[in-house]
Design a protein around this motif. Structure first.
Motif, PDB file in Angstrom:
ATOM      1  N   ALA A   1      69.459 -61.105  74.824  1.00  0.00           N
ATOM      2  CA  ALA A   1      70.689 -61.559  74.172  1.00  0.00           C
ATOM      3  C   ALA A   1      71.887 -60.981  74.903  1.00  0.00           C
ATOM      4  O   ALA A   1      71.861 -59.834  75.348  1.00  0.00           O
TER       5      ALA A   1
ATOM      6  N   GLU B   1      76.420 -60.877  74.870  1.00  0.00           N
ATOM      7  CA  GLU B   1      77.629 -61.095  74.099  1.00  0.00           C
ATOM      8  C   GLU B   1      78.804 -61.304  75.058  1.00  0.00           C
ATOM      9  O   GLU B   1      78.798 -60.785  76.174  1.00  0.00           O
TER      10      GLU B   1
ATOM     11  N   GLN C   1      77.683 -64.182  70.601  1.00  0.00           N
ATOM     12  CA  GLN C   1      76.394 -63.853  71.209  1.00  0.00           C
ATOM     13  C   GLN C   1      75.720 -65.106  71.754  1.00  0.00           C
ATOM     14  O   GLN C   1      75.884 -66.211  71.239  1.00  0.00           O
TER      15      GLN C   1
ATOM     16  N   ALA D   1      71.767 -65.963  72.837  1.00  0.00           N
ATOM     17  CA  ALA D   1      70.385 -65.478  72.867  1.00  0.00           C
ATOM     18  C   ALA D   1      69.536 -66.452  73.667  1.00  0.00           C
ATOM     19  O   ALA D   1      69.457 -67.632  73.343  1.00  0.00           O
TER      20      ALA D   1
ATOM     21  N   SER E   1      66.006 -67.464  74.461  1.00  0.00           N
ATOM     22  CA  SER E   1      64.638 -67.275  73.973  1.00  0.00           C
ATOM     23  C   SER E   1      63.884 -68.584  74.086  1.00  0.00           C
ATOM     24  O   SER E   1      63.814 -69.365  73.147  1.00  0.00           O
TER      25      SER E   1
ATOM     26  N   TYR F   1      70.457 -71.884  71.705  1.00  0.00           N
ATOM     27  CA  TYR F   1      70.872 -71.140  72.894  1.00  0.00           C
ATOM     28  C   TYR F   1      69.736 -70.936  73.888  1.00  0.00           C
ATOM     29  O   TYR F   1      69.746 -70.012  74.676  1.00  0.00           O
TER      30      TYR F   1
END
Length: 749
Positions: free
Chosen positions: A525, A527, A547, A549, A551, A631
């Motif tokens: 993650a 920011e 943020q 992320a 994944s 994301y």
């Protein structure tokens, strides 16, 4: 009635509250005071014997201006109102001093002060012949044709002295002539104005009057709105040389040679040459030395004798005559851009006698355009005021307009220098501005667009004003960070891995940043924050932390097993992704065996459906898709195929491609180089002249460049976007029947 009045007042108040264009003001080459209502200056007075054209220094178009004039020393004024920069006055007295003033209607009959006095004297002083002219301007002679020469004089305001030698007659011949009348108003006494009367006098013995026998050469009547044509006889005994011919148009009765009355509509005096025929002239080999949008220079090989030229727009019947010259060269100004003209010349045979006109030569003027990119400079920027200028420009005049939303444009403003100041603007707002340049007298280029912004309060960008997107159309590894607050010219972005303290910072000149992290496949993650440069070099506070992320295990990889074919026919197909999650679906497809993919995104952010139109019947197509999920950037799916039908049932759905009506076939579009450093060339060719619009947009759809081209068969344009940030852009080439989009990648050196 009282309630009705209150409603009108309330509507006016609401208009000025919600319409930002009603607040803005402009300063041009001679900047007026911010809130002043000033009268323009009278810059030119061009008088004839009974008419005058008044020209003023116009700053705003479509504004009422009130003129007044009087004989110098008189107390009574005559008043007229116009919206233009010029006013044509008729019915003046010859050889008389007049004085003029003008004032501006600033708003709803609220006038400025009168301008300073301007004086002029009408022509006709020391005139050897008696003067006949009209007391009213209800009609006039638009054109008088004599033999092979047609002379368009226009409205002379009652009397025109057109004494440049242009008409030739041979003794003992009949000369065809025609008169083109114009009726300017409808009379109340219609019975008296259903006919007009023509009389023509020629001073054969050149004794400065028209009283001798045989000099009243023609009289007849005709309709006030139709061309009158006939012949006049030139006596065999007519003395040779230059003399005066007078043509009179009147109402109710035949006009007399020296009459000044309400019945006279217009009088025209011309110089007539009576000579034996001049020897014929051999064909002339013309040469076009140069041509611009409003002028041309021509020549031919010849001795320095006497020459008379005439020219016209090709297809017109009326010629425009130039002054006589001793040089076989001609310079013409005041032409219209992108128009084909014809020109002829004749030579002097001495004593005012001329040969017949030569063969015709045709040439075409150029188009007035901003052929190269305009360089804009913001020399003044405040919260409610901006000053703009064009660098390296030297045009005659400039027209400007601006808009806060691409749709509602301000009035058009003119200036003589490439500079303008706008005030009473809204703080912290982006505006669009367009400019048109006057290449030559009356020839204006198309509008060229740019943008500017006003400074706002230096404050933190709200979280709702920043967003994250992704370009899945062409590359799956670019994250697009965007600030919806755009009123700045420098933005700062910083990133760090979640849980660490070290920030990585970059800056851009635009409110978005293409982020290509190398760690995109890892499960981690990040920011990020954004700020911008404010007025006086200050920097805003960093935005709230957002943020990202990464994944890839959150969503299923893109696979064609999730794609359903909802509908298919000979020329269309509808594909649908059957997934419970995912946004920003992108597709690419090609005809099987072809080397290039066709790219497109769904019609909205969360739409999982794509409509493919303009397909070939009985043809196999292959496709892939990808999407953005929580994301996570997912790559392209595996490849699958479908085949269109062999029939042609009615098409369905709306294609995400630009629709094409009667599309032209096999039109190549070449963009080179691509990728490029911000300068590239666009080439194509069409079968007939086209109006072409070139538009470049960035990834969030903002227009960063637009150019319109007129009457193009061969497209060969160099576009300069070197001031744009590196990244992906989309070039649209559009005509009335055709549109195509090309992807452009700018890589700054």
């Amino acid at each position: 009635m009282k309630n009705y009045t209150h409603r009108i007042l309330l509507l006016w108040l609401l208009f000025f509250m919600v319409n930002p264009l009603s607040w803005g003001k402009v300063k041009t080459a001679e900047p007026p005071t911010s809130m002043a209502c000033e009268a323009p200056n009278i810059t030119a007075l061009d008088a004839g014997p009974s008419s005058c054209q008044v020209t003023l220094s116009l700053l705003e178009l479509n504004v009422n201006y009130q003129f007044r004039y009087r004989i110098k020393g008189k107390s009574t004024w005559e008043t007229q109102t116009t919206k233009g920069a010029t006013l044509h006055l008729a019915g003046l007295q010859a050889c008389t001093d007049y004085e003029f003033q003008v004032r501006k209607d600033c708003f709803n009959n609220q006038f400025s002060d009168w301008s300073t006095f301007q004086n002029i004297k009408t022509q006709g002083c020391n005139e050897a012949y008696c003067l006949a002219y009209a007391n009213r301007s209800d009609g006039y002679i638009e054109q008088f044709s004599f033999g092979e020469v047609a002379y368009q004089s226009g409205n002379d305001g009652g009397l025109g002295l057109h004494l440049a030698p242009r008409f030739i007659a041979n003794p003992g011949t009949e000369i065809p002539f025609s008169i083109t009348p114009v009726k300017t108003i409808e009379f109340w006494d219609l019975d008296a104005y259903h006919r007009v009367y023509y009389t023509i006098f020629i001073d054969f013995n050149r004794d400065k009057d028209f009283d001798d026998p045989g000099e009243y050469i023609f009289k007849d009547e005709g309709a006030p709105d139709k061309v009158y044509s006939w012949k006049m006889a030139i006596p065999k005994t007519a003395p040779q040389g230059l003399t005066r011919m007078r043509v009179i148009m009147s109402r109710k009765t035949l006009g007399k040679a020296c009459e000044r009355s309400i019945n006279i509509l217009e009088v025209e005096d011309h110089t007539l040459g009576i000579f034996t025929p001049c020897p014929a002239w051999q064909p002339v080999d013309f040469k076009l030395d140069s041509a611009s949008s409003g002028s041309a220079q021509l020549s031919f090989t010849g001795e320095n004798l006497g020459y008379s030229w005439r020219y016209r727009i090709k297809g017109n019947t009326s010629w425009i005559f130039t002054d006589s010259t001793t040089s076989p060269k001609l310079s013409i100004a005041g032409l219209i851009q992108n128009i084909e003209y014809e020109v002829q010349v004749r030579r002097s045979c001495g004593g005012g006698n001329w040969s017949s006109f030569s063969n015709t030569y045709a040439f075409k003027t150029q188009v007035c355009s901003n052929s190269r990119e305009l360089t804009w400079n913001t020399y003044l920027r405040e919260k409610s005021r901006v000053g703009l200028e064009l660098l390296g420009q030297n045009a005659l005049n400039y027209r400007w307009r601006y808009s806060p939303d691409y749709f509602n444009w301000s009035p058009v403003y003119e200036s003589k220098v490439p500079k303008i100041e706008l005030d009473s603007l809204s703080p912290g707002k982006v505006y669009q501005v367009e400019v048109s340049i006057e290449c030559s007298a009356g020839n204006w280029s198309n509008w060229t667009r740019s943008s500017f912004f006003t400074w706002g309060e230096c404050q933190q960008i709200p979280s709702s004003q920043i967003s994250i997107g992704i370009d899945l159309n062409f590359r799956s590894d670019i994250i697009i960070l965007t600030s919806k607050m755009q009123a700045a010219n420098q933005f700062f972005w910083r990133f760090r891995k979640l849980g660490t303290t070290q920030w990585v910072q970059v800056s851009t000149n635009s409110p978005y940043y293409d982020w290509s992290p190398s760690f995109v496949i890892s499960e981690v993650a990040y920011e990020w924050q954004v700020s911008y440069l404010c007025e006086n070099g200050q920097k805003s506070e960093w935005s709230e932390v957002k943020q990202i992320a990464f994944s890839p295990k959150v969503c299923e990889p893109a696979q064609t097993k999730f794609v359903k074919i909802k509908r298919i026919n000979a020329t269309s197909a509808v594909l649908y992704v059957d997934l419970p999650y995912g946004v920003q679906f992108s597709w690419r497809w090609w005809e099987k065996g072809k080397p290039f993919w066709i790219y497109s995104s769904s019609s909205s952010y969360a739409n999982k459906e794509i409509v493919l139109n303009k397909l070939k019947p009985n043809t196999t197509y292959e496709y892939q898709f990808s999407y953005w999920c929580t994301y996570s950037i997912l790559g392209w799916s595996d490849t699958h195929s479908f085949k269109t039908l062999n029939e042609f049932p009615p098409s369905f759905g709306d294609s995400v491609q630009v629709s094409i009506k009667n599309p032209p076939r096999n039109i190549p579009i070449v963009v080179s180089p691509n990728p490029n450093p911000g300068v590239f060339r666009v080439e194509s060719a069409f079968t007939e002249p086209k109006k072409i619009t070139l538009t470049v947009r960035d990834l969030i759809g903002r227009v960063v460049f637009r150019r319109e081209l007129q009457d193009q068969i061969v497209l060969d344009e160099t576009l300069q976007l070197s001031k744009q940030a590196a990244g992906t852009y989309f070039l649209e080439i559009r005509t009335a029947e055709f549109s195509k989009i090309e992807k452009i990648i700018i890589q700054q050196p």
